[in-house]
Every structure is written in C-alpha cells, then in structure tokens.
Write a protein that holds these residues in place. Structure first.
Motif, PDB file in Angstrom:
ATOM      1  N   ASN A 325       0.820  -1.211   0.000  1.00  0.00           N
ATOM      2  CA  ASN A 325       0.000   0.000   0.000  1.00  0.00           C
ATOM      3  C   ASN A 325       0.853   1.260   0.000  1.00  0.00           C
ATOM      4  OD1 ASN A 325      -2.481   1.338  -0.147  1.00  0.00           O
ATOM      5  ND2 ASN A 325      -2.638   1.545   2.079  1.00  0.00           N
ATOM      6  N   ASN A 326       1.993   1.195  -0.666  1.00  0.00           N
ATOM      7  CA  ASN A 326       2.801   2.384  -0.934  1.00  0.00           C
ATOM      8  C   ASN A 326       2.463   2.878  -2.341  1.00  0.00           C
ATOM      9  OD1 ASN A 326       4.181   2.028   1.522  1.00  0.00           O
ATOM     10  ND2 ASN A 326       5.620   0.616   0.560  1.00  0.00           N
ATOM     11  N   TRP A 327       2.438   4.206  -2.512  1.00  0.00           N
ATOM     12  CA  TRP A 327       2.156   4.821  -3.807  1.00  0.00           C
ATOM     13  C   TRP A 327       3.323   5.732  -4.153  1.00  0.00           C
ATOM     14  CZ3 TRP A 327      -3.072   7.364  -2.001  1.00  0.00           C
ATOM     15  CH2 TRP A 327      -3.933   6.371  -1.508  1.00  0.00           C
ATOM     16  N   TRP A 328       3.632   5.855  -5.426  1.00  0.00           N
ATOM     17  CA  TRP A 328       4.744   6.734  -5.803  1.00  0.00           C
ATOM     18  C   TRP A 328       4.736   6.985  -7.308  1.00  0.00           C
ATOM     19  CZ3 TRP A 328       4.987   1.564  -5.240  1.00  0.00           C
ATOM     20  CH2 TRP A 328       5.644   0.827  -6.230  1.00  0.00           C
ATOM     21  N   HIS A 329       5.553   7.926  -7.712  1.00  0.00           N
ATOM     22  CA  HIS A 329       5.868   8.094  -9.129  1.00  0.00           C
ATOM     23  C   HIS A 329       7.256   8.696  -9.235  1.00  0.00           C
ATOM     24  CE1 HIS A 329       5.180   8.186 -13.399  1.00  0.00           C
ATOM     25  NE2 HIS A 329       3.908   7.858 -13.244  1.00  0.00           N
ATOM     26  N   VAL A 330       7.922   8.364 -10.315  1.00  0.00           N
ATOM     27  CA  VAL A 330       9.242   8.916 -10.590  1.00  0.00           C
ATOM     28  C   VAL A 330       9.207   9.618 -11.937  1.00  0.00           C
ATOM     29  CG1 VAL A 330      10.467   7.195  -9.230  1.00  0.00           C
ATOM     30  CG2 VAL A 330      10.000   6.749 -11.632  1.00  0.00           C
ATOM     31  N   GLY A 331      10.133  10.534 -12.115  1.00  0.00           N
ATOM     32  CA  GLY A 331      10.237  11.227 -13.388  1.00  0.00           C
ATOM     33  C   GLY A 331      11.687  11.378 -13.776  1.00  0.00           C
ATOM     34  N   SER A 332      11.967  11.217 -15.060  1.00  0.00           N
ATOM     35  CA  SER A 332      13.348  11.307 -15.519  1.00  0.00           C
ATOM     36  C   SER A 332      13.400  11.689 -16.984  1.00  0.00           C
ATOM     37  CB  SER A 332      14.041   9.962 -15.319  1.00  0.00           C
ATOM     38  OG  SER A 332      15.328   9.978 -15.870  1.00  0.00           O
ATOM     39  N   ILE A 333      14.042  12.814 -17.256  1.00  0.00           N
ATOM     40  CA  ILE A 333      14.443  13.187 -18.601  1.00  0.00           C
ATOM     41  C   ILE A 333      15.854  13.754 -18.476  1.00  0.00           C
ATOM     42  CG2 ILE A 333      12.126  13.594 -19.560  1.00  0.00           C
ATOM     43  CD1 ILE A 333      12.470  16.561 -18.965  1.00  0.00           C
ATOM     44  N   PRO A 334      16.562  13.976 -19.564  1.00  0.00           N
ATOM     45  CA  PRO A 334      17.920  14.501 -19.441  1.00  0.00           C
ATOM     46  C   PRO A 334      17.985  15.730 -18.528  1.00  0.00           C
ATOM     47  CG  PRO A 334      17.541  13.838 -21.701  1.00  0.00           C
ATOM     48  CD  PRO A 334      16.223  13.687 -20.987  1.00  0.00           C
ATOM     49  N   GLY A 335      18.868  15.670 -17.536  1.00  0.00           N
ATOM     50  CA  GLY A 335      19.043  16.783 -16.620  1.00  0.00           C
ATOM     51  C   GLY A 335      18.056  16.847 -15.477  1.00  0.00           C
ATOM     52  N   THR A 336      17.189  15.861 -15.361  1.00  0.00           N
ATOM     53  CA  THR A 336      16.099  15.930 -14.376  1.00  0.00           C
ATOM     54  C   THR A 336      15.854  14.576 -13.736  1.00  0.00           C
ATOM     55  OG1 THR A 336      14.976  17.632 -15.679  1.00  0.00           O
ATOM     56  CG2 THR A 336      13.660  16.475 -14.029  1.00  0.00           C
TER      57      THR A 336
END
Length: 388
Positions: A325-336
C-alpha cells in the motif's frame, strides 16, 4: 528496494546544505525554537550527501511529511554551478513524469464533478475529442481507446518500449504531433490488453481535460487542483535555458545528454510541470488518504485512482502502487530526476534533482536514500509543521 519498487535517475558534485534560515531567524526562546525552527537530522543529510557525491548530483531538494505535517524540508548543493548559486527551498525543478499523477488527479476531479466517465472513448464520432485529430478513417483500435485505458497505459501502443512520439520532432505543436501519430503509428494491441508506458497517452489526457473544461490544461489544474490547497508556484516549464522560470534551477546532463533538447512545454500533461519540493509534498498530503489533512478527492475516488489493471499489477491511474500500500511516481528526462513517495507508515517524501545518472544502480540508490532514515525509529523527528 525496501517495501517498494522502481525510481529513476540523478547525479552529484559538492554538498552544501541550506536550512533556509539565517541566524537572525532563530527564536530567542529555547522552547519556541524547539517547535518552530527545524533542527538538522544528520541521518538524512549524510544520506543525501553520499548520494550526491556518488552520482555527481549538483543540486537536491527534499521534503518529508509525517502524519501530513511537513517535518523536514532542506536543499543541498547548486542550482547554478556557473554562478555558485545554491539550491534553496524555493527552487523550482522539472518534475518530468511525476506530472502524470497531477494529470490523473485532474481527471479524477472531472469524474467527481460528473463531467467525465472513465469508460468514455477518446476518438471517433462519439469520442471526447471526436475527429479533430488525424485523417479519417482512423486505423484499427483507435476509436476503441477509453480514458481508463490511457490512465493505465493500456491504450494499445504509442509507448516507451517503441518509438515514443512525444520525443520526436520538437518543432511540432501538440495538434500536429497528435495528428501525425494517429496517421503514422498504428496501434499494436487491442486497448486494455497490454501495458506499455505511454507519454503520448497522457498527452491525450491533457487534451481531454481541455475539451471538457474549456480551459487550458495548465489553468484547469491550477484552478481545481493546486490553488485550492495553497500551491501557487507550480507551473509548466519552458524548453530552453533562456526560458528558465524565476527560481528555476539549471539542469545538467550526464553521458552527453542535453537537458534542453526536448519540447518540455509540449509535454505539459505527461512531463511538463515544475515545482519546489515543498509544494509537491503539499500536493501529496492532499491525495494520500491519511487523516492529517483533508484530501481533495474522496476515499472512493482515491481507491479508483490507485486500482491497477489486469495488464499491470503495479501501475494504477497515473501512479505506481504495490502490495504494501505504498504509492509513488518517478520522473526522468535529461538533466532531471524527481520522485515522490506516499508510504503506508504515514510518511510522504519528495526528492528533486537537477541532473540524472544513467548508472543501473542509481535508480535503486535514489529510492533507498530516504527509506532508511524514515524506517528507523531512532530518527529524531520534530513535532513541527513547516506547511504552516
């Protein structure tokens, strides 16, 4: 990865910790300072410092909540290495794919208002977007795609595993890109049967929000999601260094990546937002299902948003979930690199970086960086709420 799965990419250089307070800010009353002035937590600072040094991360900003109170907000390193400008708690970072959770919440607001059904189709005579894009007749399956399938990345194609159209020709407008994709990239699967992480699918959801609301995507989100919970600085990013917003960090590429190669503004609803760590944490505490602060979605709607599809048991509607019951999101683009986590133990946290590292161990290490201190009973949390 302790009680959780995935994350994504960042990088490191020196370590400069900023509390956001000057000596003049410190309360003279010792009891007052205990409750009002954030004390350093070495377990956290050392974990961030080690991560930055290992992966050459110029700047990091974090925010941690406990029982929906902001108990630790701190920034480290450099927002702009060329000018020796340090990151602070007002620094804005690109969120990349964390933007998908924001878009999902916006869709859920329309659902609660009775303005949309998740079973509605997107294209065709009876679709929300009708025949406004592309050339008729549409290809196989296109008129079968629903809102629900786009939210779950089960639209049938246009995904990261193939040629993601959102990273093609940066000169195309959204309208031009959507039409080109419908005409030139046929769907490989029947909608609802196959998971393929699709930035393009969330681009379409942004256009759905615009069609139904009559507002731009950004304005609808600000009016109905962000402003009501006191967030005023989050906005859609520009594309180039010259288009950097006030207080936005500089992004640094590794492995010959160019942080300014993409049309980030065009990525609005799947990867275009910028935010401070504190504002993103403020967003999370209002969708976490905990009792501390009122959620902006009902318990029933949150359940809908965090329910997975038969095609993928770890991805729900614009948000990753697991059996703990953990929720999350990740984000990745060059430099971020960006991540938020809503943990079932009552903690939430945000990590924002102005680079990413393509090492295979980076993903796990970024994810684990704060799990340790947060899972340890000896971490000295203060009874403060810096949201206030």
């Amino acid at each position: 990865m302790k009680n959780k799965i995935i994350s994504l990419l960042c990088v490191g250089l020196g370590f400069v910790a900023l509390t956001g307070c000057s000596k003049d800010d410190i309360a003279k009353d010792p009891e007052e300072s205990k409750t009002e002035i954030q004390a350093d937590i070495p377990q956290i600072d050392n974990a961030v410092s080690n991560f930055m040094n290992i992966y050459s991360v110029p700047g990091v900003s974090i925010a941690i909540t406990k029982d929906d109170k902001l108990v630790y907000a701190k920034s480290y390193g450099y927002a702009d290495k060329s000018g020796n400008k340090e990151v602070n708690n007002s620094s804005l970072f690109r969120l990349a794919s964390v933007s998908k959770t924001i878009t999902s919440v916006a869709i859920m607001k329309l659902l609660e208002a009775g303005k949309i059904s998740l079973d509605q189709i997107i294209f065709g005579d009876n679709g929300i977007l009708g025949n406004a894009y592309g050339t008729l007749p549409y290809g196989q399956y296109i008129t079968d795609i629903t809102v629900n399938e786009l939210l779950h990345h089960t639209g049938g194609g246009w995904g990261n595993s193939q040629n993601d159209p959102m990273f093609m020709d940066a000169s195309m407008s959204q309208t031009e890109l959507i039409s080109w994709t419908l005409d030139n990239l046929p769907l490989e699967h029947e909608p609802g049967t196959h998971y393929d992480y699709s930035n393009f699918g969330f681009c379409l959801l942004g256009r759905v929000i615009e069609k139904i609301s009559g507002q731009t995507y950004e304005q609808f989100v600000k009016d109905n999601v962000l402003n009501p919970i006191g967030i005023t600085d989050m906005q859609i990013a520009g594309n180039t260094l010259a288009e950097r917003k006030t207080n936005e960090v500089v992004y640094y590429g590794q492995s010959n990546e160019d942080p300014y190669i993409y049309n980030v503004t065009r990525m609005d609803s799947h990867g275009g937002w910028i935010s401070t760590a504190t504002d993103l944490a403020r967003f999370v505490v209002h969708i976490d299902g905990f009792d501390g602060k009122a959620d902006i979605l009902s318990a029933s709607t949150l359940n809908t948003m965090t329910t997975t599809s038969s095609a993928n048991s770890t991805y729900a509607c614009g948000i990753s979930v697991n059996v703990y019951n953990n929720w999350w999101h990740v984000g990745s683009i060059p430099g971020t690199c960006a991540e938020f986590v809503r943990a079932s133990n009552g903690f939430n946290w945000v990590v924002l970086c102005n680079t990413r590292n393509l090492s295979s161990s980076f993903i796990n290490d970024m994810d684990q960086m704060l799990w340790g201190p947060i899972s340890t009973s000896t971490t000295p949390w203060q009874d403060i709420d810096e949201f206030e």
